[in-house]
Design a protein around this motif. Sequence first.
Motif, PDB file in Angstrom:
ATOM      1  N   ASN A   1      -8.009 -33.241 -42.851  1.00 36.21           N
ATOM      2  CA  ASN A   1      -7.925 -32.743 -41.484  1.00 36.21           C
ATOM      3  C   ASN A   1      -6.877 -31.646 -41.451  1.00 36.21           C
ATOM      4  O   ASN A   1      -5.716 -31.872 -41.786  1.00 36.21           O
TER       5      ASN A   1
ATOM      6  N   GLY B   1      -9.714 -28.245 -38.646  1.00 31.30           N
ATOM      7  CA  GLY B   1     -10.113 -29.587 -38.236  1.00 31.30           C
ATOM      8  C   GLY B   1     -10.589 -30.398 -39.430  1.00 31.30           C
ATOM      9  O   GLY B   1     -10.133 -30.198 -40.567  1.00 31.30           O
ATOM     10  N   ASN B   2     -11.545 -31.321 -39.168  1.00 34.27           N
ATOM     11  CA  ASN B   2     -12.084 -32.146 -40.261  1.00 34.27           C
ATOM     12  C   ASN B   2     -12.895 -31.265 -41.202  1.00 34.27           C
ATOM     13  O   ASN B   2     -13.802 -30.566 -40.768  1.00 34.27           O
ATOM     14  N   THR B   3     -12.534 -31.334 -42.481  1.00 37.43           N
ATOM     15  CA  THR B   3     -12.998 -30.333 -43.444  1.00 37.43           C
ATOM     16  C   THR B   3     -13.472 -30.963 -44.745  1.00 37.43           C
ATOM     17  O   THR B   3     -12.872 -31.935 -45.231  1.00 37.43           O
TER      18      THR B   3
ATOM     19  N   CYS C   1     -16.134 -26.849 -41.799  1.00 36.95           N
ATOM     20  CA  CYS C   1     -14.984 -27.097 -40.920  1.00 36.95           C
ATOM     21  C   CYS C   1     -15.399 -27.581 -39.525  1.00 36.95           C
ATOM     22  O   CYS C   1     -16.556 -27.442 -39.143  1.00 36.95           O
TER      23      CYS C   1
ATOM     24  N   THR D   1     -13.374 -30.118 -33.945  1.00 34.45           N
ATOM     25  CA  THR D   1     -11.985 -30.387 -34.311  1.00 34.45           C
ATOM     26  C   THR D   1     -11.342 -29.093 -34.829  1.00 34.45           C
ATOM     27  O   THR D   1     -12.028 -28.246 -35.389  1.00 34.45           O
TER      28      THR D   1
END
Length: 279
Positions: free
Chosen positions: A206, A211-213, A227, A252
């Motif tokens: 993150n 963001g969440n990756t 991403c 995110t």
Amino acid sequence: MRTSTSLTLFLLLCSLLFSGLTTAQINVSSLPQSSMVPGGIAVVPTGTDAREGRYKNQRITLANYENQQYAIIGIPLNVDIGAAQFELTHMDARTETLQFNIEYKEYAESHLTVSNNRQVNPNADDMVRINRESAEMTQAFSSWSDSLTPVFTMQAPVDGIRSSSFGLKRFFNGQARNPHSGMDIAADEGAAILAPAPGVILSTGNYFFNGNTIILDHGHGLISLYCHMNTIDVAAGTRVETGEQIGKVGQTGRVTGPHLHWSINLNNTRVDPALFLVD
Ligand SMILES: [Zn+2]
């Protein structure tokens, strides 16, 4: 008898040595589209079968396609226009310099408004995190796997509206920031994100902006990035095939709505993902 044994040993040594030198040789079933502009890809026949290639001090992909070796070189967005050089190292360690020509490409400007001002002007603590994450990304993008054979024609990772936004000169809340290093695909939150080509999950995390990756390694310097995900559905080290679900679309990190940001790297250089898409 002695001669024969020596000869056998000699041949064995030769074959070991030769196979050691040729492990970097790969055969591919397709090539990406060549586009010799900033942010594009130079696909250049080498006219030989070199062992290794380098451009701007980064190792480049060398691949055999239809009995011809090609150098597949990611060109940075901030490159100088005109003649560019890369180096080949031959099997006998001899080196050679080859040239290609980079043409100008005009990228448009994009002005976005981000409501969370901290994502445009991060505070001192944020900057510590951003710098650490940036170093982590650079390290991931510069990794090299000999054991994976890259596939250069990809399917779009999400069903949705693909922007042609790679390379856009971006302004957030009126302030100039880095150019856009990937393609945005707009889709609903929760839409499935599928691996566009085979590979191994290099890392997940993150990140402040991203963001969440997920970072997906396709081999020989070809590495893709996903991403702003809602969920990450795979763990680092997992082998994935084309079309396998790796996560879901989210919002995110620094976003103005749900979408997938998809980047592709060659030789630690972000290039236009559209050059890998067939349809
Ligand atoms: Zn993006």
